[in-house]
Every structure is written in structure tokens, then in C-alpha cells.
Design a protein around this motif. Structure first.
Motif, PDB file in Angstrom:
ATOM      1  N   CYS A 286       0.209  25.012 -23.138  1.00  0.00           N
ATOM      2  CA  CYS A 286      -0.014  24.016 -22.219  1.00  0.00           C
ATOM      3  C   CYS A 286       0.346  22.619 -23.060  1.00  0.00           C
ATOM      4  CB  CYS A 286      -1.628  23.636 -22.235  1.00  0.00           C
ATOM      5  SG  CYS A 286      -2.728  24.766 -21.401  1.00  0.00           S
ATOM      6  N   ALA A 287       0.786  21.718 -22.043  1.00  0.00           N
ATOM      7  CA  ALA A 287       1.580  20.413 -22.531  1.00  0.00           C
ATOM      8  C   ALA A 287       0.701  19.197 -22.082  1.00  0.00           C
ATOM      9  CB  ALA A 287       2.534  20.400 -21.859  1.00  0.00           C
ATOM     10  N   LEU A 288       0.345  18.354 -22.043  1.00  0.00           N
ATOM     11  CA  LEU A 288      -0.354  17.219 -22.017  1.00  0.00           C
ATOM     12  C   LEU A 288       0.484  16.165 -22.259  1.00  0.00           C
ATOM     13  CD1 LEU A 288      -3.121  17.954 -24.920  1.00  0.00           C
ATOM     14  CD2 LEU A 288      -3.195  17.454 -22.498  1.00  0.00           C
ATOM     15  N   VAL A 289       0.831  15.822 -20.670  1.00  0.00           N
ATOM     16  CA  VAL A 289       2.212  14.766 -20.681  1.00  0.00           C
ATOM     17  C   VAL A 289       1.146  13.328 -19.970  1.00  0.00           C
ATOM     18  CG1 VAL A 289       3.515  16.860 -20.140  1.00  0.00           C
ATOM     19  CG2 VAL A 289       2.143  15.579 -18.059  1.00  0.00           C
ATOM     20  N   SER A 290       1.899  12.383 -19.994  1.00  0.00           N
ATOM     21  CA  SER A 290       1.564  11.256 -19.593  1.00  0.00           C
ATOM     22  C   SER A 290       1.216  11.119 -18.096  1.00  0.00           C
ATOM     23  CB  SER A 290       2.910  10.110 -20.282  1.00  0.00           C
ATOM     24  OG  SER A 290       2.556   8.796 -19.665  1.00  0.00           O
ATOM     25  N   GLY A 291       0.530  11.167 -17.674  1.00  0.00           N
ATOM     26  CA  GLY A 291       0.197  10.723 -16.275  1.00  0.00           C
ATOM     27  C   GLY A 291       0.958   9.579 -15.452  1.00  0.00           C
TER      28      GLY A 291
ATOM     29  N   ARG B  58     -10.143  19.196 -12.139  1.00  0.00           N
ATOM     30  CA  ARG B  58     -11.121  19.754 -12.423  1.00  0.00           C
ATOM     31  C   ARG B  58     -12.800  19.646 -12.336  1.00  0.00           C
ATOM     32  NH1 ARG B  58     -11.251  21.576 -18.345  1.00  0.00           N
ATOM     33  NH2 ARG B  58     -13.054  23.508 -17.479  1.00  0.00           N
ATOM     34  N   ARG B  59     -12.897  20.699 -11.902  1.00  0.00           N
ATOM     35  CA  ARG B  59     -14.631  20.744 -10.802  1.00  0.00           C
ATOM     36  C   ARG B  59     -14.798  20.248  -9.505  1.00  0.00           C
ATOM     37  NH1 ARG B  59     -15.158  18.010 -16.375  1.00  0.00           N
ATOM     38  NH2 ARG B  59     -15.811  20.143 -17.441  1.00  0.00           N
ATOM     39  N   PRO B  60     -13.625  20.580  -8.810  1.00  0.00           N
ATOM     40  CA  PRO B  60     -13.668  21.797  -8.752  1.00  0.00           C
ATOM     41  C   PRO B  60     -11.610  21.136  -9.230  1.00  0.00           C
ATOM     42  CG  PRO B  60     -12.672  20.867  -6.329  1.00  0.00           C
ATOM     43  CD  PRO B  60     -14.135  19.767  -7.391  1.00  0.00           C
ATOM     44  N   TRP B  61     -10.817  22.347  -9.413  1.00  0.00           N
ATOM     45  CA  TRP B  61      -9.695  22.797 -10.075  1.00  0.00           C
ATOM     46  C   TRP B  61      -8.802  22.425  -8.795  1.00  0.00           C
ATOM     47  CZ3 TRP B  61      -7.513  22.828 -14.917  1.00  0.00           C
ATOM     48  CH2 TRP B  61      -9.059  23.086 -15.705  1.00  0.00           C
ATOM     49  N   MET B  62      -7.804  21.006  -9.090  1.00  0.00           N
ATOM     50  CA  MET B  62      -6.281  21.273  -8.009  1.00  0.00           C
ATOM     51  C   MET B  62      -5.838  21.256  -8.672  1.00  0.00           C
ATOM     52  SD  MET B  62      -8.991  18.041  -5.866  1.00  0.00           S
ATOM     53  CE  MET B  62      -7.438  17.836  -4.787  1.00  0.00           C
TER      54      MET B  62
ATOM     55  N   PRO C 250      -4.827  12.034 -12.592  1.00  0.00           N
ATOM     56  CA  PRO C 250      -5.689  11.017 -12.218  1.00  0.00           C
ATOM     57  C   PRO C 250      -6.970  12.052 -13.079  1.00  0.00           C
ATOM     58  CG  PRO C 250      -5.303  12.460  -9.917  1.00  0.00           C
ATOM     59  CD  PRO C 250      -4.406  13.180 -11.104  1.00  0.00           C
ATOM     60  N   TYR C 251      -6.935  13.143 -13.036  1.00  0.00           N
ATOM     61  CA  TYR C 251      -8.052  13.482 -13.922  1.00  0.00           C
ATOM     62  C   TYR C 251      -7.534  13.367 -15.590  1.00  0.00           C
ATOM     63  CZ  TYR C 251     -11.703  16.656 -16.255  1.00  0.00           C
ATOM     64  OH  TYR C 251     -12.699  16.542 -17.221  1.00  0.00           O
TER      65      TYR C 251
ATOM     66  N   ALA D 240       0.498  -1.409   0.072  1.00  0.00           N
ATOM     67  CA  ALA D 240      -0.204   0.453  -0.164  1.00  0.00           C
ATOM     68  C   ALA D 240       0.970   1.674  -0.056  1.00  0.00           C
ATOM     69  CB  ALA D 240      -0.650   0.123   1.271  1.00  0.00           C
ATOM     70  N   ASN D 241       0.150   2.027  -0.320  1.00  0.00           N
ATOM     71  CA  ASN D 241       0.718   3.459  -0.478  1.00  0.00           C
ATOM     72  C   ASN D 241       0.091   4.935   1.000  1.00  0.00           C
ATOM     73  OD1 ASN D 241       1.312   7.115  -1.206  1.00  0.00           O
ATOM     74  ND2 ASN D 241       2.925   5.478  -1.552  1.00  0.00           N
ATOM     75  N   GLU D 242       0.976   5.177   1.770  1.00  0.00           N
ATOM     76  CA  GLU D 242       0.169   6.190   3.018  1.00  0.00           C
ATOM     77  C   GLU D 242      -0.906   7.379   2.489  1.00  0.00           C
ATOM     78  OE1 GLU D 242       1.077   9.624   3.235  1.00  0.00           O
ATOM     79  OE2 GLU D 242       2.082   9.131   1.644  1.00  0.00           O
ATOM     80  N   GLU D 243      -0.988   7.508   0.716  1.00  0.00           N
ATOM     81  CA  GLU D 243      -1.601   8.544   0.158  1.00  0.00           C
ATOM     82  C   GLU D 243      -2.049   8.146  -0.840  1.00  0.00           C
ATOM     83  OE1 GLU D 243      -0.744  12.254  -3.123  1.00  0.00           O
ATOM     84  OE2 GLU D 243       0.889  10.951  -2.366  1.00  0.00           O
ATOM     85  N   GLU D 244      -2.238   7.104  -1.274  1.00  0.00           N
ATOM     86  CA  GLU D 244      -3.648   6.632  -2.025  1.00  0.00           C
ATOM     87  C   GLU D 244      -4.149   5.878  -1.661  1.00  0.00           C
ATOM     88  OE1 GLU D 244      -2.421   5.306  -6.206  1.00  0.00           O
ATOM     89  OE2 GLU D 244      -0.342   5.442  -5.922  1.00  0.00           O
TER      90      GLU D 244
END
Length: 241
Positions: free
Chosen positions: A210-215, A139-143, A193-194, A63-67
């Protein structure tokens, strides 16, 4: 025989699958790599099914403490399952945690991909002129990316300084008008994640590059680390001015 392992972290699922074949017996619905992974699915990272995990009789849960949520991990521990929890904030820590995970899962030797990833990130050339950015993750909301994040460290090592790196929150909610007014050199839009796409994201930032990148290459710590500098640098360089 390797231990029976259930992974609740997509990037660690990939690392275990390619490093200790046969160890994984379960993974989340979001564990998409390696392609064709044939193990039992136990739900999402935020909502795994404890009964589904326990039915697999694992020797170890990763596991991961954030996920992952602490209450889910506590329930597994109370049922007598060993849970290894990783904590990752930057690339060096990710490499150390990956070594710890694959060793715990039964790897007899250090994986070649892990050595390659370490060399790749150690031998990065100086990034040259630095770029400022905002990095929305939702987005919805923007983070956006805030303080003390793995993805932020990845970008910083590639010469991209995101503007909310000192924000008190790790993933702050920032209004769109404020993001535009920050006037970054670049808006970095990952596909997780979005799932930002050419039609969903760039239109919110008129006049900004704007740069679209691999998550996967920005946020995952696993075998993708061997390719991440090249893949991300190409995406960032390819943005028209």
C-alpha cells in the motif's frame, strides 16, 4: 483591475490566487491553498450558497463539470453571472484549461509555474517497468478510480496502470473482496477525497503493498503539477516490498 472572481474548485482557487493576486473575492470551504487565503467562503463544492456567491457581485465564477452541480451553476447563470466551467480528463487538458482560467481571470502573462508544469510533464523520463494498482478514493462504501479520470492519467504517466481504467463508471463501487482478489501490485491510497492514513486503509488489504500518497498532488490541477511527479514517485517508490 482584474475581474471579481469566485472559485468553486480548490485546485483552480490556488491557480488563480498565485497567478492573479487580488482577483479572488470568494472560494469554497475546501479551498485550502494557498495557505492563509483571505477571501469570503461560500460553502462546499457540492453545496455552495448561491446567495453568498451573488452577494460578492462577481464578474466571473470558476467551476468544474465534475466537482460542481449543474443546478447550482444554472442558478448563477440565471442570476446573470458568467460561469466558466472546466473539463479535465488528463494532464494535457488540465494544462490547457489552466491557461484558459488564468487568462479569463485577468492574467496578463502566462504564469511561470504553468510553463514549469508543462515542461515537467513533457520531459518525464520513460517510467520503465509498469505497476498495476487499485486506487480507492472512498470507503463505506469502497469506491475506486475507474475510466477516464485525471488521477488515472497522472498515475499512468508515472508507470502505474490502475485495474479499473476500462470500467464503465468513472468512480465505480467495488466490494472489498473483489479489490483484494484483483491482486494488484500496489494499492494507492490518497488522503483525499477520503482521508486514508496509516491506521485507516492499509489494514483492509493484508498482504498487498500500500502506498499513501498526497491527494493534492494526485488529483489537483494547478501549481501542484510542478511537484506532482517527484512527490508521487517518491511515495510510490518508498513502499516496502
Amino acid at each position: 483591475m482584474p475581474p471579481r472572481v469566485v472559485s468553486l474548485v480548490p485546485s483552480l482557487t490556488e491557480a488563480i490566487a498565485v497567478s492573479v493576486p487580488g482577483a479572488l473575492v470568494g472560494a469554497t470551504d475546501w479551498c485550502t491553498h494557498p495557505a492563509g487565503l483571505d477571501v469570503t467562503r461560500v460553502g462546499g463544492t457540492k453545496n455552495p450558497r448561491p446567495d453568498g456567491v451573488l452577494a460578492l457581485a462577481p464578474d466571473l465564477v470558476i467551476a468544474n463539470e465534475e466537482e460542481n452541480r449543474e443546478e447550482d451553476l444554472a442558478a448563477l447563470r440565471e442570476a446573470g453571472v458568467e460561469v466558466l466551467v472546466t473539463e479535465v480528463r488528463d494532464v494535457p487538458r488540465a494544462l490547457r484549461e489552466l491557461d484558459r482560467v488564468v487568462t479569463a481571470c485577468g492574467a496578463r502573462t502566462r504564469p511561470r509555474w504553468l510553463d514549469e508544469a508543462e515542461r515537467t510533464w513533457t520531459e518525464l523520463p520513460p517510467p520503465g517497468q509498469r505497476t498495476t494498482a487499485v486506487v480507492p478514493i472512498w470507503r463505506r462504501p469502497w469506491m475506486v478510480l475507474g475510466r477516464d479520470t485525471f488521477a488515472g492519467d497522472v498515475l499512468a504517466r508515472l508507470g502505474v496502470d490502475h485495474l479499473y481504467a476500462t470500467h464503465p463508471d468513472r468512480y465505480p463501487r467495488i466490494g472489498l473482496e473483489e479489490l483484494r482478489a484483483a491482486a494488484p501490485d500496489l494499492v494507492v491510497l490518497p488522503d483525499e477525497p477520503y482521508r486514508f492514513t496509516p491506521e485507516d486503509g492499509p489494514e483492509a488489504f493484508p498482504g498487498l503493498r500500500c502506498a499513501l500518497v498526497s491527494g493534492r498532488h494526485l488529483t489537483w490541477y494547478g501549481p501542484s503539477l510542478t511537484q506532482a511527479p517527484r512527490v508521487l514517485a517518491e511515495a510510490l517508490r518508498g513502499v516496502p516490498r
